[in-house]
Design a protein around this motif. Structure first.
Motif, PDB file in Angstrom:
ATOM      1  N   SER A 133      30.995  30.604  85.734  1.00 44.75           N
ATOM      2  CA  SER A 133      31.458  31.765  85.332  1.00 44.75           C
ATOM      3  C   SER A 133      32.613  32.373  85.748  1.00 44.75           C
ATOM      4  CB  SER A 133      30.406  32.636  85.449  1.00 44.75           C
ATOM      5  OG  SER A 133      30.411  33.108  86.893  1.00 44.75           O
ATOM      6  N   ILE A 134      33.244  32.077  86.836  1.00 44.77           N
ATOM      7  CA  ILE A 134      34.557  32.512  87.170  1.00 44.77           C
ATOM      8  C   ILE A 134      35.729  31.902  86.239  1.00 44.77           C
ATOM      9  CG2 ILE A 134      36.323  32.404  88.891  1.00 44.77           C
ATOM     10  CD1 ILE A 134      34.081  32.648  91.268  1.00 44.77           C
ATOM     11  N   GLU A 135      35.550  30.467  86.213  1.00 37.02           N
ATOM     12  CA  GLU A 135      36.539  29.751  85.203  1.00 37.02           C
ATOM     13  C   GLU A 135      36.691  30.276  83.963  1.00 37.02           C
ATOM     14  OE1 GLU A 135      38.538  26.470  85.839  1.00 37.02           O
ATOM     15  OE2 GLU A 135      38.732  28.094  87.225  1.00 37.02           O
ATOM     16  N   MET A 164      35.529  42.206  88.046  1.00 38.55           N
ATOM     17  CA  MET A 164      35.123  40.809  88.292  1.00 38.55           C
ATOM     18  C   MET A 164      33.659  40.675  88.628  1.00 38.55           C
ATOM     19  SD  MET A 164      38.051  39.989  87.537  1.00 38.55           S
ATOM     20  CE  MET A 164      38.871  38.380  87.982  1.00 38.55           C
ATOM     21  N   LEU A 165      32.940  41.383  89.465  1.00 34.25           N
ATOM     22  CA  LEU A 165      31.425  41.067  89.943  1.00 34.25           C
ATOM     23  C   LEU A 165      30.711  41.101  88.433  1.00 34.25           C
ATOM     24  CD1 LEU A 165      30.019  40.468  92.271  1.00 34.25           C
ATOM     25  CD2 LEU A 165      29.536  42.751  92.847  1.00 34.25           C
ATOM     26  N   PRO A 182      26.320  36.378  85.244  1.00 34.91           N
ATOM     27  CA  PRO A 182      25.488  35.344  84.740  1.00 34.91           C
ATOM     28  C   PRO A 182      25.379  34.229  85.756  1.00 34.91           C
ATOM     29  CG  PRO A 182      26.986  36.351  82.808  1.00 34.91           C
ATOM     30  CD  PRO A 182      27.175  36.938  84.243  1.00 34.91           C
ATOM     31  N   GLY A 183      26.560  33.949  86.368  1.00 34.54           N
ATOM     32  CA  GLY A 183      26.796  32.707  87.341  1.00 34.54           C
ATOM     33  C   GLY A 183      25.893  33.069  88.321  1.00 34.54           C
ATOM     34  N   GLY A 243      21.072  34.067  82.588  1.00 31.14           N
ATOM     35  CA  GLY A 243      22.135  33.142  83.218  1.00 31.14           C
ATOM     36  C   GLY A 243      22.887  32.450  82.291  1.00 31.14           C
ATOM     37  N   THR A 244      23.811  31.887  82.984  1.00 35.99           N
ATOM     38  CA  THR A 244      24.707  31.124  81.854  1.00 35.99           C
ATOM     39  C   THR A 244      23.914  29.702  81.470  1.00 35.99           C
ATOM     40  OG1 THR A 244      25.761  30.252  83.891  1.00 35.99           O
ATOM     41  CG2 THR A 244      27.186  31.554  82.312  1.00 35.99           C
TER      42      THR A 244
END
Lengths: 285, 267
Positions: free
Chosen positions: A170-172, A197-198, A203-204, A273-274
């Motif tokens: 999810s960050i990527e 960001m948070l 989802p991650g 979620g992802t």
């Protein structure tokens, strides 16, 4: 002809899973409404007793304790895993691959062996106590093995990669420009993390938490080997019903309660979620 | 900017700490498999005694043989069935496709203990004698899911035009499969097979419930050794297991690379 090919490709795996996966689940579902005879045999008469018995404080206590242990392990994985996922995401592509591989490799080594490693380290005359005693840091050995602490350490150790990977994904995916934009508009680093960001990595966080919580809840080996009689989890309770107490209907009912919790969480996962956490890092397919 | 650096250093330290947490137990285990001292976790000198002892342990060797039999046969069956499932799901529309999709993923996500007790109950219900066969059937069941996931990922990346082109040029469906589809998905199938073998090789839970007398696999044997107490022999067998699994995983990762090279040379 196409129909023939279609069904000859589909039928073998479908039949196999139908017979050896779906039917067995249906069988224990039905068994959970039967009764246990005096000699451990099954009496084919409908009852809800098994589910009511699971509500008995004696058993419900174990269920609640399992949820609690699984929750603590999940939160610890999140605390350890979230910053790590950020760290990995910040590296160069080649270093990322190495770091992700290093995270996953131990996961594929034998589960029992990894659990045994902690027995070796934590037991009274184990490595940790020997080291601390010889360094004079402690006077008496720490009693960590066979406690809930040991179970939690074992669970966190085992399932940490499940937390890091979805968060990393999810960050990527997110756009770094959003972070810069929020900073340009006057947010402090903490504010842009907290407000931008948070939420974007949520989802991650959700999928990671579910992926860790689910196996922790059904854990058997970790509490069996690292926990004492006091840190029994629902997995151990089910095993006892099947292999020791010979109360299969009650064991079946307990299994279904665990299944129900897991299925609800998986629905949450599918919804919030992802979805694409399956893609392995470094896997170009 | 200074604040950012401090946070960065903290993050780096944290990351190193987590990696140490992950690897220290494994390294400790390996190092102490060469330790002379039997009871205490104190280093007292290098030895290979514990490895030699393993070879003369007949129960252990029998369990290794059982694990090899279970691993190879369940991998072979699961690879074929899992690949078929992936092909069917990729190509066709049929009634109940969504259910099939769920059933293909469920063995990966439901708690192992639930799957273990449901299979045990089922075996007793159909009066199948527990032994190696019951373990193999159980392993095939969860491994179909793992092979499916990997082969499906590979199929998803395939250009459908390739198959259509081959068919237009007069290839029979079998020829299309044999000369176009299969070579394309082969790396996925092989990685899936290696993954399946690894999972079968490592499985304790399912085997513990579904193996009868004479069906003891290596993890079951290791489990009873651990239950009996800590001993350097367990460190030794653990070390071998760790190295063997890592080898399999490296192979699985490498295979993809090898096939890519072959393909590039071929074109």
């Amino acid at each position: 002809m196409t129909t023939y090919r279609k069904y000859s490709t589909l039928a073998p795996p479908a039949l196999w899973l139908g017979v050896f996966f779906v039917v067995p689940l249906l069988v224990i579902f039905v068994y959970s409404f039967f009764q246990r005879g005096d000699y451990g045999e099954i009496i084919y008469a409908f009852t809800l007793d098994n589910y009511l018995r699971a509500m008995d404080p004696l058993y419900a206590g174990t269920l609640i304790a399992s949820v609690r242990i699984a929750l603590i392990a999940t939160v610890l994985c999140l605390i350890l895993g979230y910053p790590l996922a950020w760290y990995i995401a910040r590296q160069t592509p080649s270093l990322k691959k190495i770091l992700l591989a290093l995270l996953i490799i131990p996961f594929w080594t034998n589960f029992l062996v990894r659990t045994y490693a902690w027995i070796f380290i934590l037991r009274t005359e184990g490595l940790l106590n020997n080291t601390l005693l010889s360094l004079g840091i402690i006077d008496a050995p720490l009693e960590i093995l066979f406690t809930q602490t040991a179970v939690i350490i074992g669970l966190v150790y085992t399932y940490l990669p499940f937390m890091v990977l979805p968060i990393y994904v999810s960050i990527e995916k997110l756009d770094r420009a959003l972070f810069d934009a929020s900073r340009d508009l006057g947010a402090t680093a903490w504010q842009s993390f907290r407000r931008v960001m948070l939420p974007l990595t949520r989802p991650g966080i959700i999928s990671g938490s579910i992926l860790v919580f689910v196996p922790c809840l059904g854990a058997y080996i970790t509490p069996d080997l690292l926990g004492g009689a006091k840190s029994l989890m629902v997995g151990n309770l089910i095993q006892i019903q099947f292999l020791a107490a010979r109360d299969w209907p009650f064991g079946a009912a307990l299994s279904f309660i665990v299944m129900a919790i897991v299925l609800v969480l998986l629905l949450v996962y599918a919804r919030w979620g992802t979805i694409n956490v399956q893609s392995e890092p470094g896997d170009s397919t | 900017m200074k604040r950012y650096n401090a946070a960065g250093i903290l993050q780096t330290l944290h990351a190193w700490g987590v990696y140490a947490f992950i690897y220290a137990p494994i390294l400790v285990l390996i190092v102490f498999s060469f330790n002379q001292e039997r009871i205490n976790a104190v280093w007292s000198g290098f030895t290979l005694d514990w490895y030699l002892k393993l070879v003369s342990d007949t129960d252990l060797m029998d369990s290794v043989l059982n694990s090899v039999i279970v691993g190879l046969s369940s991998t072979a069956i699961a690879t074929i069935l899992g690949t078929m499932a992936a092909l069917a799901m990729h190509r066709y529309y049929f009634w109940g496709k969504k259910i099939m999709d769920a059933v293909l993923y469920l063995p990966i996500v439901i708690p192992e203990i639930v799957m273990a007790v449901s299979l045990l109950t089922f075996y007793v219900f159909i009066q199948l004698t527990l032994g190696l066969v019951s373990v193999i059937i159980a392993h095939v069941t969860f491994n179909i899911a793992f092979v499916f996931v990997i082969v499906q990922a590979r199929l998803a990346g395939m250009d459908a035009h390739l198959e259509h082109a081959a068919a237009d040029l007069g290839a029979t469906p079998w020829q299309v499969f044999r000369h176009v589809t299969l070579p394309y998905i082969a790396p996925g199938v092989l990685s899936g097979a290696l993954l399946a073998f690894t999972i079968s090789w490592d499985d304790f839970m399912i085997a513990f419930f579904t193996a009868g007398v004479g069906g003891t696999t290596l993890p079951m044997q290791v489990y009873s050794m651990i239950k009996f107490g800590v001993s350097p022999e367990i460190n030794a067998i653990s070390t071998i297991t760790i190295l063997f699994t890592m080898l399999l995983i490296l192979l699985a990762v490498r295979l993809e690379g090898i096939f890519k090279t072959v393909k590039t040379i071929g074109t």
